[in-house]
Design an enzyme around this catalytic site. Sequence first.
Site, PDB file in Angstrom:
ATOM      1  N   HIS A 154       0.832  -1.214   0.000  1.00 14.87           N
ATOM      2  CA  HIS A 154       0.000   0.000   0.000  1.00 14.87           C
ATOM      3  C   HIS A 154       0.867   1.265   0.000  1.00 14.87           C
ATOM      4  O   HIS A 154       0.429   2.325   0.458  1.00 14.87           O
ATOM      5  CB  HIS A 154      -0.954   0.023   1.208  1.00 14.87           C
ATOM      6  CG  HIS A 154      -1.730  -1.233   1.397  1.00 14.87           C
ATOM      7  ND1 HIS A 154      -2.833  -1.549   0.632  1.00 14.87           N
ATOM      8  CD2 HIS A 154      -1.542  -2.288   2.237  1.00 14.87           C
ATOM      9  CE1 HIS A 154      -3.311  -2.726   1.002  1.00 14.87           C
ATOM     10  NE2 HIS A 154      -2.531  -3.202   1.976  1.00 14.87           N
ATOM     11  N   SER A 275      14.565  21.772 -14.218  1.00 15.11           N
ATOM     12  CA  SER A 275      13.369  22.580 -14.443  1.00 15.11           C
ATOM     13  C   SER A 275      13.720  23.810 -15.271  1.00 15.11           C
ATOM     14  O   SER A 275      14.843  24.320 -15.209  1.00 15.11           O
ATOM     15  CB  SER A 275      12.789  23.001 -13.093  1.00 15.11           C
ATOM     16  OG  SER A 275      11.880  24.064 -13.236  1.00 15.11           O
ATOM     17  N   LYS A 281      16.272  21.730  -9.377  1.00 16.18           N
ATOM     18  CA  LYS A 281      15.529  20.505  -9.648  1.00 16.18           C
ATOM     19  C   LYS A 281      16.346  19.497 -10.455  1.00 16.18           C
ATOM     20  O   LYS A 281      17.111  19.844 -11.341  1.00 16.18           O
ATOM     21  CB  LYS A 281      14.242  20.805 -10.436  1.00 16.18           C
ATOM     22  CG  LYS A 281      13.198  21.585  -9.688  1.00 16.18           C
ATOM     23  CD  LYS A 281      12.533  20.761  -8.602  1.00 16.18           C
ATOM     24  CE  LYS A 281      11.730  19.604  -9.135  1.00 16.18           C
ATOM     25  NZ  LYS A 281      10.604  20.020  -9.990  1.00 16.18           N
ATOM     26  N   GLU A 288       9.474   9.031 -16.062  1.00 13.06           N
ATOM     27  CA  GLU A 288       8.066   9.443 -16.188  1.00 13.06           C
ATOM     28  C   GLU A 288       7.549   9.185 -17.598  1.00 13.06           C
ATOM     29  O   GLU A 288       6.413   8.716 -17.781  1.00 13.06           O
ATOM     30  CB  GLU A 288       7.936  10.917 -15.828  1.00 13.06           C
ATOM     31  CG  GLU A 288       8.152  11.203 -14.352  1.00 13.06           C
ATOM     32  CD  GLU A 288       8.194  12.686 -14.035  1.00 13.06           C
ATOM     33  OE1 GLU A 288       7.897  13.035 -12.895  1.00 13.06           O
ATOM     34  OE2 GLU A 288       8.530  13.498 -14.928  1.00 13.06           O
TER      35      GLU A 288
END
Length: 465
Positions: A154, A275, A281, A288
Site C-alpha cells: 500500500h 526545471s 531541480k 516518467e
Amino acid sequence: MDLRAGRFDGQMTDDAAKFSSSIEFDRRLFEADIKCNRAHTTMLMEEEIIPEQSAKKILKALDKLEQEGIGALDMNPSFEDIHMALEDYITKEIGPEAGFMHTAKSRNDQVCTDVRIALKDEINNTIHGIKSFIQTIVDMAKENTDTLFIAYTHLQHAQPNTFAHHLMAYANELRRDCERFQDTYKRVDMSPLGSAALTTTGFPINRDRTAQLLDFSQVMDNSIDGVSSRDFAAEAIFDYAMLSTTLGKIADEIVIWSSYEFRMVECSNQYSSTSSIMPQKKNPDIAELARGKSTISYGELMTVLSMIKGIPHSYNRDLQEVSPHLWNAIDNTNDILSIVHGMLSTITINKERTEELAGANFATATELADVMVREKQLPFRTAHKIVGRIVSQAIEDGITTNDIDDDYVNKISEEVTGQPISLGEELVSQALNPLKNVKSRTVKGGCAPSAVNEAIKNMEDFLNE
C-alpha cells in the site's frame, strides 16, 4: 502499369488510392516479402508449375532488389501495398514473365505470411532484449545481496528487505514476459502460404516445401483460417502490453525512490533533466515518460481486438489496418525496454538511507510477533495483538524500535494477556534488528542472501537455456 487491369476500365481517385494504400507501413515487410516470393517461386519451379527459365529470372531479379534495398521500389501510394510495388519492380526488370511469380498465390495469403515472418524476427529481438535486461538485473543483484532496503505494501512501510531481493522480483516478472513471447512464437510460427485467396488452388503446390524454405515449423491446416486469422497479432500485442506493464512499474518505482521524501536512489544525469524555472531541480523525466508511454500498447491491443471481433470469414480489408497497430506496439515497447534497461543499470543506491528506512517505522514488528510464536508457542493472533499494542504505545511514548527492550515487551504483554512473555534481551534485539530480520528469511523465495543467491542461480539457468 496497372498489374490488375482487366476488371475495371477506370482507376481509383487519388484520395481513394491513398486511403486504401498500406504502402507506408508496409516498409518493414520488404525483406519478408522478398523471402516469401523467393520461396514461392522456388517451389513453383521445383514442382514444374512454371517454366524453369522464367523462375530463374524472377529469382535473379529478387536477389538484385534485395541488394539494392527498399529504395529501389516505387513506393507511390497508387500501389496498394508493398507486394504490388515489388511485383512492379520485377515486371520492369524481366517483363511479363514476372506474372508467373503470382501463380497459385494471392495477396491474402502473401500478406499474412509476410507479417508472420516479420513478427517472428521482432519477437526474437524482443526476447533477446528482455534476456539482456534480466542479465543486467542479475549482475546488480549479486552486488547487493546484503544491501538493506525497505519493502512496501500500500506504499506504506512493510518489512526490511534487500535491494537484491527487490531486483529479482523484476527479473522474475521479466522472465514471465519472456516466456509469454516464447509461447506466442509457436502460434506465429505457422505458414499460411498456399491458402491463396481462401480455398487454396487447383495447382499442385507443395506447401510443406514453402514452409521449410521460410523456416516455419508447420503449415496451417485450414486455408480460410490461414488468410483471415489475426489472433496471433492480437496475442503478440498483449505480450507487448504486459511487458510494458512490467517496465512501467519499474519506471514508477524509480520516480518514487528518487524523490526527496524517499531519497533511496539517484537517477543518472543521463536520464534526468532540470526545471525551466527551478535550477535546483533534478527531474526523473525519462522514467516518467517510460511510465506514460507504457500505456500505448494497451490502446493498440484494444484497437486490434475491436477490428477483428466483428468481421466474417474470410479475408476482409479491415485486416490491413491491424499491422500498423502491431508495429507501433512493438516499436514503442522495445524503446521503453531499452531506456528502462539503461536507466535502472545506472541508478545510484543511497545505502545509508535505505538502511535507515529498513529499521524505521517499526518495520521489524512482524518478526517480533513471529519470535513470540516460535519461542513461546503463543498463537499468532495473540502475538499480533501484543506487538500491535507495543507499536501504538511506542508511538504514543515517542520512542523508536531501538528503545524497545525486554522490559517494555513484558509490560505490554502483561497488559494484553495478564502475564509477561519473557523473551529475553537477545531475542528482542535480534527480532528488531533489520539485518538479522532479513537474514532469517531463508525460505525459498525469501530475501535472505542465501535464498536470493538460489534465485539468482535459477535465473542464470533460465538465461543459459
